[in-house]
Design a protein around this motif. Structure first.
Motif, PDB file in Angstrom:
ATOM      1  N   THR A 180       0.834  -1.201   0.000  1.00  0.00           N
ATOM      2  CA  THR A 180       0.000   0.000   0.000  1.00  0.00           C
ATOM      3  C   THR A 180       0.870   1.252   0.000  1.00  0.00           C
ATOM      4  OG1 THR A 180      -1.437  -1.261   1.457  1.00  0.00           O
ATOM      5  CG2 THR A 180      -2.032   1.022   1.070  1.00  0.00           C
ATOM      6  N   PHE A 181       1.894   1.241   0.826  1.00  0.00           N
ATOM      7  CA  PHE A 181       2.674   2.468   0.993  1.00  0.00           C
ATOM      8  C   PHE A 181       4.041   2.399   0.326  1.00  0.00           C
ATOM      9  CE2 PHE A 181      -0.150   2.177   4.664  1.00  0.00           C
ATOM     10  CZ  PHE A 181      -0.781   3.415   4.612  1.00  0.00           C
ATOM     11  N   GLY A 182       4.431   1.221  -0.128  1.00  0.00           N
ATOM     12  CA  GLY A 182       5.771   1.059  -0.698  1.00  0.00           C
ATOM     13  C   GLY A 182       6.768   0.712   0.396  1.00  0.00           C
ATOM     14  N   THR A 183       7.721  -0.143   0.054  1.00  0.00           N
ATOM     15  CA  THR A 183       8.687  -0.595   1.066  1.00  0.00           C
ATOM     16  C   THR A 183       9.469   0.586   1.643  1.00  0.00           C
ATOM     17  OG1 THR A 183       8.992  -2.362  -0.520  1.00  0.00           O
ATOM     18  CG2 THR A 183      10.309  -2.486   1.477  1.00  0.00           C
ATOM     19  N   GLU A 184       9.654   1.616   0.790  1.00  0.00           N
ATOM     20  CA  GLU A 184      10.451   2.761   1.216  1.00  0.00           C
ATOM     21  C   GLU A 184       9.771   3.593   2.309  1.00  0.00           C
ATOM     22  OE1 GLU A 184      13.533   3.901   1.088  1.00  0.00           O
ATOM     23  OE2 GLU A 184      13.623   1.808   0.452  1.00  0.00           O
ATOM     24  N   ALA A 185       8.451   3.600   2.252  1.00  0.00           N
ATOM     25  CA  ALA A 185       7.706   4.479   3.166  1.00  0.00           C
ATOM     26  C   ALA A 185       8.009   4.181   4.628  1.00  0.00           C
ATOM     27  CB  ALA A 185       6.205   4.351   2.906  1.00  0.00           C
ATOM     28  N   VAL A 186       8.356   2.936   4.931  1.00  0.00           N
ATOM     29  CA  VAL A 186       8.646   2.634   6.333  1.00  0.00           C
ATOM     30  C   VAL A 186       9.838   3.417   6.849  1.00  0.00           C
ATOM     31  CG1 VAL A 186       7.634   0.332   6.472  1.00  0.00           C
ATOM     32  CG2 VAL A 186       9.983   0.585   5.699  1.00  0.00           C
ATOM     33  N   ASN A 187      10.713   3.795   5.939  1.00  0.00           N
ATOM     34  CA  ASN A 187      11.898   4.527   6.390  1.00  0.00           C
ATOM     35  C   ASN A 187      11.654   6.018   6.568  1.00  0.00           C
ATOM     36  OD1 ASN A 187      13.548   2.218   6.461  1.00  0.00           O
ATOM     37  ND2 ASN A 187      13.654   2.285   4.216  1.00  0.00           N
ATOM     38  N   THR A 188      10.642   6.519   5.900  1.00  0.00           N
ATOM     39  CA  THR A 188      10.380   7.955   6.025  1.00  0.00           C
ATOM     40  C   THR A 188       9.511   8.258   7.234  1.00  0.00           C
ATOM     41  OG1 THR A 188       8.430   7.756   4.652  1.00  0.00           O
ATOM     42  CG2 THR A 188      10.481   8.282   3.520  1.00  0.00           C
ATOM     43  N   GLY A 189       8.910   7.257   7.803  1.00  0.00           N
ATOM     44  CA  GLY A 189       8.075   7.477   8.989  1.00  0.00           C
ATOM     45  C   GLY A 189       6.746   8.111   8.675  1.00  0.00           C
ATOM     46  N   ASN A 190       6.376   8.109   7.383  1.00  0.00           N
ATOM     47  CA  ASN A 190       5.118   8.770   7.014  1.00  0.00           C
ATOM     48  C   ASN A 190       3.935   7.825   6.876  1.00  0.00           C
ATOM     49  OD1 ASN A 190       6.227  11.230   6.969  1.00  0.00           O
ATOM     50  ND2 ASN A 190       6.763  11.158   4.779  1.00  0.00           N
ATOM     51  N   LEU A 191       4.044   6.660   7.439  1.00  0.00           N
ATOM     52  CA  LEU A 191       2.950   5.706   7.309  1.00  0.00           C
ATOM     53  C   LEU A 191       1.850   6.052   8.279  1.00  0.00           C
ATOM     54  CD1 LEU A 191       4.601   2.238   7.027  1.00  0.00           C
ATOM     55  CD2 LEU A 191       3.860   3.820   5.275  1.00  0.00           C
ATOM     56  N   HIS A 192       0.667   6.083   7.765  1.00  0.00           N
ATOM     57  CA  HIS A 192      -0.427   6.233   8.708  1.00  0.00           C
ATOM     58  C   HIS A 192      -1.658   5.518   8.167  1.00  0.00           C
ATOM     59  CE1 HIS A 192      -2.703   7.814  11.982  1.00  0.00           C
ATOM     60  NE2 HIS A 192      -3.659   8.135  11.125  1.00  0.00           N
ATOM     61  N   ILE A 193      -2.146   4.566   8.946  1.00  0.00           N
ATOM     62  CA  ILE A 193      -3.336   3.854   8.508  1.00  0.00           C
ATOM     63  C   ILE A 193      -4.542   4.607   9.054  1.00  0.00           C
ATOM     64  CG2 ILE A 193      -4.509   1.631   8.499  1.00  0.00           C
ATOM     65  CD1 ILE A 193      -1.848   0.359   9.349  1.00  0.00           C
ATOM     66  N   GLN A 229      15.015  -5.661   9.079  1.00  0.00           N
ATOM     67  CA  GLN A 229      14.726  -4.314   9.588  1.00  0.00           C
ATOM     68  C   GLN A 229      13.445  -3.705   9.015  1.00  0.00           C
ATOM     69  OE1 GLN A 229      16.074  -2.646  12.191  1.00  0.00           O
ATOM     70  NE2 GLN A 229      17.020  -4.644  12.476  1.00  0.00           N
ATOM     71  N   ASN A 230      13.278  -3.841   7.685  1.00  0.00           N
ATOM     72  CA  ASN A 230      12.065  -3.273   7.082  1.00  0.00           C
ATOM     73  C   ASN A 230      10.810  -3.947   7.603  1.00  0.00           C
ATOM     74  OD1 ASN A 230      13.247  -1.313   5.623  1.00  0.00           O
ATOM     75  ND2 ASN A 230      13.325  -2.470   3.689  1.00  0.00           N
ATOM     76  N   ALA A 231      10.879  -5.263   7.688  1.00  0.00           N
ATOM     77  CA  ALA A 231       9.718  -6.007   8.170  1.00  0.00           C
ATOM     78  C   ALA A 231       9.383  -5.573   9.601  1.00  0.00           C
ATOM     79  CB  ALA A 231       9.985  -7.509   8.118  1.00  0.00           C
ATOM     80  N   LEU A 232      10.428  -5.424  10.403  1.00  0.00           N
ATOM     81  CA  LEU A 232      10.216  -5.003  11.793  1.00  0.00           C
ATOM     82  C   LEU A 232       9.581  -3.626  11.885  1.00  0.00           C
ATOM     83  CD1 LEU A 232      13.323  -6.221  13.803  1.00  0.00           C
ATOM     84  CD2 LEU A 232      10.913  -6.640  14.336  1.00  0.00           C
ATOM     85  N   ARG A 233      10.056  -2.724  11.003  1.00  0.00           N
ATOM     86  CA  ARG A 233       9.504  -1.367  11.052  1.00  0.00           C
ATOM     87  C   ARG A 233       8.034  -1.366  10.637  1.00  0.00           C
ATOM     88  NH1 ARG A 233      14.091   1.103   8.356  1.00  0.00           N
ATOM     89  NH2 ARG A 233      15.576   0.746  10.034  1.00  0.00           N
ATOM     90  N   ALA A 234       7.751  -2.149   9.617  1.00  0.00           N
ATOM     91  CA  ALA A 234       6.359  -2.235   9.168  1.00  0.00           C
ATOM     92  C   ALA A 234       5.490  -2.843  10.266  1.00  0.00           C
ATOM     93  CB  ALA A 234       6.272  -3.083   7.902  1.00  0.00           C
ATOM     94  N   TRP A 235       6.045  -3.842  10.909  1.00  0.00           N
ATOM     95  CA  TRP A 235       5.324  -4.486  12.010  1.00  0.00           C
ATOM     96  C   TRP A 235       5.004  -3.464  13.108  1.00  0.00           C
ATOM     97  CZ3 TRP A 235       7.472  -4.893  17.010  1.00  0.00           C
ATOM     98  CH2 TRP A 235       6.687  -5.613  17.923  1.00  0.00           C
ATOM     99  N   GLU A 236       6.003  -2.619  13.385  1.00  0.00           N
ATOM    100  CA  GLU A 236       5.821  -1.636  14.433  1.00  0.00           C
ATOM    101  C   GLU A 236       4.727  -0.633  14.086  1.00  0.00           C
ATOM    102  OE1 GLU A 236       9.766  -0.733  16.154  1.00  0.00           O
ATOM    103  OE2 GLU A 236       8.900   1.289  16.261  1.00  0.00           O
TER     104      GLU A 236
END
Ligand code: ARG
Length: 591
Positions: A180-193, A229-236
């Motif tokens: 939905t947000f792209g793998t990169e989005a987890v690094n920018t911290g801009n994810l919001h459901i 790391q990416n999976a963990l961030r997405a999980w968080e």
């Protein structure tokens, strides 16, 4: 303040000592509230059991007890009935004295715990890969009532929300988040459901309909568990959003859980290898069995009589629910200092907790390092919430009923109750009352059941103004408050040294009921049964009605009687309010 029963018990034990010698001074006097007011207020059945020990007839034992009983400040002369029952009737002067002192006591006569304990209450614990549904209702509100009651008595309650926030179910959600947000989005911290509900649904649909996606989802689990790391961030991100959703439900429900009480499965993840290692190599309670690690305990057998193990590590290396619970138990005893741990889950987990407790007890993980005493491990179970068809409550389309929808519906329906009862009230007040009545009704209907049985969910029944319901009790409270308003007294005035006098039998009945509050609470601390509180409150409001019918308050014969009765009203109101507060139900001053 000691409860009546305690006070009577002490007097009885003194009498035993005088009559039969010191060896008898600790015998339980078996004092119970009398079933039938004609026989007095309390009864002791101790003579029957004592008779055998002493080698005398029960009646004569009863006579010897009574002859040695120094109790005439509290009771009328005790009567012996039948084979040797000792009947006790409280003196109105004593009753008046006692009830007057309770009227100004903020704990309403309850004696705070002499030895406050650290008690962990583990409740709610939803698996956050799903939206909270009706299956989470009972643990959440029963646990909350238990926690509030223990805290009221003076224990140090540590709430633990053991959420299911780790494991295979997260693969799908993480994969969906990436897409939905792209793998990169987890690094920018801009994810919001923004809409967690829609998110669950869409992820699930994609998982079912898109085979490629399902494969990627399964791969995500592996990556998550490998610490990617990416999976963990997405999980968080997902976990935070999901917990936010839970918190909204808790706030709406008015339960006391908050974010800092969350210590879920993921927290214990890092301890799991050590747990398995210790169980295998130090304590040697675990063994390897076909590649898996299992604990076989005596007394746990399957239906076919074969031994029933707890698996703590699968042959693929994965850990299980039980492994986490062993880690959690040890953490609670050693790090949190728990002296008592109460787990609130449905009855299907009985075997699980029996095995966890037995393992911990066998290897001493229940030993509190500070007190050098074993923590008491208790599993509080409950039955299911059923629909009108007698099957577990579902929506018409067969899905789990979401808690959010269920609560909204209750509030909506409460609104029409308010509309009928009091159409003149201003809009914001109506809204406030409807919110409190609706939520209160859902909680009360659940808590008033014997928790081990199933119950049928019915909006109509729980919102009825008559019977053992939240609206009835909230109304009873509001009615007492309105008497007080008309009597133009405020709480400060009532506590200013006026005394209650007891002349009418209905006054005596109300005073005795009010005095029972502390005894009920003490019972609940032991048996963890919230329905004892609801039954008591229901009784109390009925006893109050009896009093109010028989004893004019505002038009009492003289000022002293009026003041005394207003004090009884005030104490009734306080007791109802406190009792409902222990159930997490708010009161309103006007309804
Ligand atoms: N997450 C579990 C479930 O949904 C409940 C957790 C109960 N607490 C515990 N320590 N196991 O069934």
């Amino acid at each position: 303040m000691t409860s009546i029963t305690n006070e009577l018990e002490t007097r009885f034990q003194q009498a035993f000592e005088r009559a039969f010698g010191e060896a008898f001074s600790a015998i339980d006097p078996m004092i119970r509230a009398a079933q039938d007011a004609r026989f007095g207020d309390y009864q002791s059945n101790v003579a029957m059991g004592l008779a055998k020990k002493i080698g005398d007839k029960p009646r004569s034992v009863a006579e010897r007890i009574v002859a040695n009983l120094s109790i005439d400040d509290i009771c009328e002369t005790p009567e012996i009935a039948g084979p040797g029952f000792i009947n006790l009737r409280l003196k109105s002067t004593w009753l008046a004295e006692k009830i007057s002192s309770i009227a100004i006591d903020e704990k309403l006569g309850l004696e705070p715990a002499r030895e406050p304990m650290k008690i962990v209450v583990d409740y709610s614990g939803p698996n956050i890969a799903k939206q909270m549904h009706v299956g989470h209702l009972r643990s959440t509100i029963i646990g909350d009532t238990i926690a509030r009651t223990l805290a009221f008595v003076g224990h140090q309650v540590i709430r633990q929300n053991h959420v299911g926030d780790w494991g295979t179910q997260f693969g799908m959600l993480i994969a969906y988040l990436f897409e939905t947000f792209g793998t990169e989005a987890v690094n920018t911290g801009n994810l919001h459901i923004s809409d967690i509900e829609a998110f669950y649904k869409q992820a699930n649909e994609k998982f079912r309909s898109d085979e490629d996606f399902a494969r990627r989802a399964r791969q995500q689990v592996v990556e998550l568990q490998a610490g990617d790391q990416n999976a963990l961030r997405a999980w968080e991100v997902f976990r935070n959003e999901s917990l936010k959703h839970c918190q909204e439900i808790y706030d709406r429900l008015g339960v006391m859980l908050n974010i800092s009480d969350v210590r879920g499965e993921s927290f214990y993840n890092e301890f799991l290898p050590g747990v398995v290692d210790e169980l295998l190599n130090n304590h040697k309670v675990a063994v390897e069995d076909q590649g898996a690690v299992c604990i076989f305990l005596e007394g746990f057998k399957a239906k076919d009589d074969s031994p029933l193990p707890i698996i703590i590590r699968k042959s693929d290396g994965g850990y299980l629910y039980a492994t986490t619970d062993l880690a959690a138990l040890r953490y609670r005893v050693r790090e949190l200092g728990a002296q008592r741990i109460i787990y609130v889950t449905d009855a299907r987990q009985v075997l699980h907790f029996q095995q966890i407790f037995a393992t911990a007890q066998k290897i001493g993980w229940d030993m509190n390092p500070a007190t050098q005493q074993r923590a008491s491990l208790e599993h509080v179970t409950f039955g299911s919430v059923l629909g009108e068809d007698g099957k577990p409550l579902k929506t018409r389309s067969g899905e789990n009923v979401k808690l959010k929808d269920l609560l909204e519906e209750a509030v909506l329906r409460a609104r029409s109750v308010v509309e009928q009862k009091n159409p003149e009230l201003p809009e914001d007040q109506k809204r406030d009352i409807a919110g409190k009545v609706g939520i209160g009704a859902v909680k009360y209907a659940d808590l008033s059941q014997n928790r081990t049985s199933d119950y049928t969910f019915s909006y109509d029944k729980m919102l009825a103004m008559e019977g053992n319901t939240a609206p009835y009790l909230m109304y009873a409270y509001a009615r007492v408050k309105s008497i007080q308003r008309k009597g133009q007294i405020n709480e400060k005035e009532t506590s200013a040294g006026e005394k209650i006098t007891i002349a009418h039998p209905a006054e005596a009945a109300l005073a005795k009921k009010l005095l029972q509050f502390s005894e009920i609470i003490e019972e609940v601390v032991k048996n963890l049964r919230p329905n004892m509180i609801t039954s008591y409150l229901f009784d109390l409001s009925q006893t109050f009605s009896g009093f109010y019918e028989n004893c004019p308050v505002l038009k009492a014969e003289d000022d002293a009687t009026r003041a005394s009765r207003l004090l009884l009203c005030d104490l009734t109101a306080k007791t109802l309010k406190q009792g409902l507060a222990l159930l997490g139900i708010s009161t309103v001053e006007q309804m």
